[in-house]
Design a protein around this motif. Structure first.
Motif, PDB file in Angstrom:
ATOM      1  N   ARG A   1       0.855  -1.049  -0.279  1.00  0.00           N
ATOM      2  CA  ARG A   1       0.063  -0.187  -0.041  1.00  0.00           C
ATOM      3  C   ARG A   1       0.929   1.263   0.107  1.00  0.00           C
ATOM      4  N   VAL A   2       0.309   2.230  -0.878  1.00  0.00           N
ATOM      5  CA  VAL A   2       1.088   3.278  -0.880  1.00  0.00           C
ATOM      6  C   VAL A   2      -0.041   4.643  -0.382  1.00  0.00           C
ATOM      7  N   TYR A   3       0.416   5.479   0.434  1.00  0.00           N
ATOM      8  CA  TYR A   3      -0.754   6.406   1.007  1.00  0.00           C
ATOM      9  C   TYR A   3      -0.138   7.708   0.843  1.00  0.00           C
ATOM     10  N   ALA A   4      -0.833   8.801   1.078  1.00  0.00           N
ATOM     11  CA  ALA A   4      -0.749  10.152   0.899  1.00  0.00           C
ATOM     12  C   ALA A   4      -1.405  10.915   1.938  1.00  0.00           C
ATOM     13  N   HIS A   5      -0.780  11.970   2.575  1.00  0.00           N
ATOM     14  CA  HIS A   5      -1.477  12.949   3.472  1.00  0.00           C
ATOM     15  C   HIS A   5      -1.769  14.266   2.646  1.00  0.00           C
ATOM     16  N   VAL A   6      -2.912  14.699   2.362  1.00  0.00           N
ATOM     17  CA  VAL A   6      -3.261  16.027   1.765  1.00  0.00           C
ATOM     18  C   VAL A   6      -3.980  16.962   2.520  1.00  0.00           C
ATOM     19  N   LYS A   7      -3.634  18.310   2.400  1.00  0.00           N
ATOM     20  CA  LYS A   7      -4.516  19.235   2.820  1.00  0.00           C
ATOM     21  C   LYS A   7      -5.738  19.200   2.266  1.00  0.00           C
ATOM     22  N   SER A   8      -6.706  19.297   3.228  1.00  0.00           N
ATOM     23  CA  SER A   8      -8.034  19.409   2.790  1.00  0.00           C
ATOM     24  C   SER A   8      -8.388  20.666   1.740  1.00  0.00           C
ATOM     25  N   SER A   9      -7.575  21.697   1.767  1.00  0.00           N
ATOM     26  CA  SER A   9      -7.700  23.047   0.946  1.00  0.00           C
ATOM     27  C   SER A   9      -6.895  22.654  -0.315  1.00  0.00           C
ATOM     28  N   ASN A  10      -6.077  21.826  -0.457  1.00  0.00           N
ATOM     29  CA  ASN A  10      -5.282  21.809  -1.497  1.00  0.00           C
ATOM     30  C   ASN A  10      -5.669  21.126  -2.709  1.00  0.00           C
ATOM     31  N   ALA A  11      -6.663  21.613  -3.445  1.00  0.00           N
ATOM     32  CA  ALA A  11      -7.087  21.389  -4.660  1.00  0.00           C
ATOM     33  C   ALA A  11      -6.604  20.588  -5.475  1.00  0.00           C
ATOM     34  N   PRO A  12      -5.370  21.179  -6.131  1.00  0.00           N
ATOM     35  CA  PRO A  12      -4.688  20.524  -7.200  1.00  0.00           C
ATOM     36  C   PRO A  12      -4.227  18.955  -6.595  1.00  0.00           C
ATOM     37  N   ALA A  13      -3.873  18.856  -5.334  1.00  0.00           N
ATOM     38  CA  ALA A  13      -3.206  17.849  -4.949  1.00  0.00           C
ATOM     39  C   ALA A  13      -4.353  16.761  -4.542  1.00  0.00           C
ATOM     40  N   LEU A  14      -5.510  17.172  -4.293  1.00  0.00           N
ATOM     41  CA  LEU A  14      -6.779  16.240  -4.346  1.00  0.00           C
ATOM     42  C   LEU A  14      -6.926  15.740  -5.519  1.00  0.00           C
ATOM     43  N   ALA A  15      -7.111  16.689  -6.734  1.00  0.00           N
ATOM     44  CA  ALA A  15      -7.411  16.177  -8.097  1.00  0.00           C
ATOM     45  C   ALA A  15      -6.410  15.393  -8.303  1.00  0.00           C
ATOM     46  N   LEU A  16      -5.179  15.442  -8.105  1.00  0.00           N
ATOM     47  CA  LEU A  16      -3.934  14.455  -8.496  1.00  0.00           C
ATOM     48  C   LEU A  16      -4.060  13.161  -7.981  1.00  0.00           C
ATOM     49  N   CYS A  17      -4.296  12.892  -6.797  1.00  0.00           N
ATOM     50  CA  CYS A  17      -4.862  11.734  -6.137  1.00  0.00           C
ATOM     51  C   CYS A  17      -6.102  11.066  -6.663  1.00  0.00           C
ATOM     52  N   ASP A  18      -7.055  11.855  -7.188  1.00  0.00           N
ATOM     53  CA  ASP A  18      -8.080  11.275  -8.019  1.00  0.00           C
ATOM     54  C   ASP A  18      -7.548  10.623  -9.299  1.00  0.00           C
ATOM     55  N   ARG A  19      -6.521  11.506  -9.788  1.00  0.00           N
ATOM     56  CA  ARG A  19      -6.247  11.081 -11.329  1.00  0.00           C
ATOM     57  C   ARG A  19      -5.340   9.602 -11.001  1.00  0.00           C
ATOM     58  N   LEU A  20      -4.654   9.713 -10.171  1.00  0.00           N
ATOM     59  CA  LEU A  20      -3.743   8.452  -9.706  1.00  0.00           C
ATOM     60  C   LEU A  20      -4.473   7.144  -9.245  1.00  0.00           C
ATOM     61  N   GLY A  21      -5.982   7.363  -9.232  1.00  0.00           N
ATOM     62  CA  GLY A  21      -6.457   6.274  -8.646  1.00  0.00           C
ATOM     63  C   GLY A  21      -6.479   5.818  -7.275  1.00  0.00           C
ATOM     64  N   PHE A  22      -6.068   6.871  -6.419  1.00  0.00           N
ATOM     65  CA  PHE A  22      -5.965   6.584  -4.949  1.00  0.00           C
ATOM     66  C   PHE A  22      -7.473   6.749  -4.500  1.00  0.00           C
ATOM     67  N   ARG A  23      -7.640   6.124  -3.608  1.00  0.00           N
ATOM     68  CA  ARG A  23      -9.166   6.137  -2.659  1.00  0.00           C
ATOM     69  C   ARG A  23      -8.835   6.714  -1.626  1.00  0.00           C
ATOM     70  N   VAL A  24     -10.212   7.567  -1.318  1.00  0.00           N
ATOM     71  CA  VAL A  24      -9.947   8.348   0.012  1.00  0.00           C
ATOM     72  C   VAL A  24     -10.234   7.311   1.191  1.00  0.00           C
ATOM     73  N   GLU A  25      -9.341   7.534   2.268  1.00  0.00           N
ATOM     74  CA  GLU A  25      -9.480   6.422   3.272  1.00  0.00           C
ATOM     75  C   GLU A  25      -9.938   7.103   4.691  1.00  0.00           C
ATOM     76  N   GLY A  26     -10.026   8.519   4.738  1.00  0.00           N
ATOM     77  CA  GLY A  26     -10.423   9.240   5.692  1.00  0.00           C
ATOM     78  C   GLY A  26      -9.944  10.397   5.949  1.00  0.00           C
ATOM     79  N   THR A  27     -10.168  11.097   7.002  1.00  0.00           N
ATOM     80  CA  THR A  27      -9.700  12.579   7.315  1.00  0.00           C
ATOM     81  C   THR A  27      -8.947  12.340   8.911  1.00  0.00           C
TER      82      THR A  27
END
Length: 203
Positions: free
Chosen positions: A138-164
């Motif tokens: 498993r590979v995971y990432a912590h992203v600021k909830s306000s960082n729209a570009p990083a959130l979109a990147l995670c989506d394009r990479l196929g990452f799943r939201v695991e929580g907050t």
């Protein structure tokens, strides 16, 4: 390429990843004291880093010369045709071999190189390496909830939201939530770069 610049560890179509060397001290020092980069990396303020500290880490072969973090490694992101010139940093942190997971982090620091899909390609190379060469699960990432570009990147990479992680980081004016994204080895598929031409990130 000069004799004191290491060969790339990983190579894509447009970028390569290699270990940092002593000649990169100036780039690392500028990144460490760059307010925009530091804010993107969750810091509320820049903590100045002395040139001697960067050089010490490089001379001692520190695996994470920019952050000083242990338990992982950082690589220089460079144009594939210009390995001596870093444009960003990519790393796997908190590598847990027993449980097969690691945190990913990558940034294109050079402003003129942003917005071209290079961060996407960097992440693809690093995730492939984590699964295919390190054998992680498993590979995971912590992203600021306000960082729209990083959130979109995670989506394009196929990452799943695991929580907050609520109020996980302290800022000068309050607290910061972090979104947790993850991808499992059997979920990972070859991706294409979001550059408009649909071309592959890696050969």
């Amino acid at each position: 390429m000069t004799m004191d610049t290491p060969l790339p560890v990983l190579r894509g179509e447009r970028i390569a990843l290699r270990v940092f060397c002593l000649r990169d001290a100036g780039f690392l020092l500028a990144a460490a004291n760059d307010a925009d980069y530091q804010r993107a990396a969750f810091a509320s303020a820049v903590v100045p880093l002395a040139p001697a500290e960067i050089e010490r880490r490089l001379r001692e072969g520190h695996r994470s010369p920019l952050t000083g973090a242990y338990g992982g490694f950082e690589l220089a992101v460079t144009p594939v045709n210009d390995p001596p010139s870093p444009i960003g940093v990519a790393g796997l942190y908190r590598v847990d071999r027993d449980n097969g997971n690691a945190e990913i982090g990558a940034s294109i620091i050079a402003p003129e190189q942003r917005g071209q899909g290079l961060g996407f390609e960097t992440h693809v190379l690093l995730i492939d390496y984590a699964f295919e060469h390190l054998g992680l699960h498993r590979v995971y990432a912590h992203v600021k909830s306000s960082n729209a570009p990083a959130l979109a990147l995670c989506d394009r990479l196929g990452f799943r939201v695991e929580g907050t992680l609520r109020q996980h980081r302290r800022l000068a004016d309050g607290w910061l939530d972090l979104r947790v994204f993850g991808v499992l080895r059997d979920e990972w598929r070859p991706r294409t770069c979001p550059t408009g031409d649909g071309g592959p990130c890696v050969g």
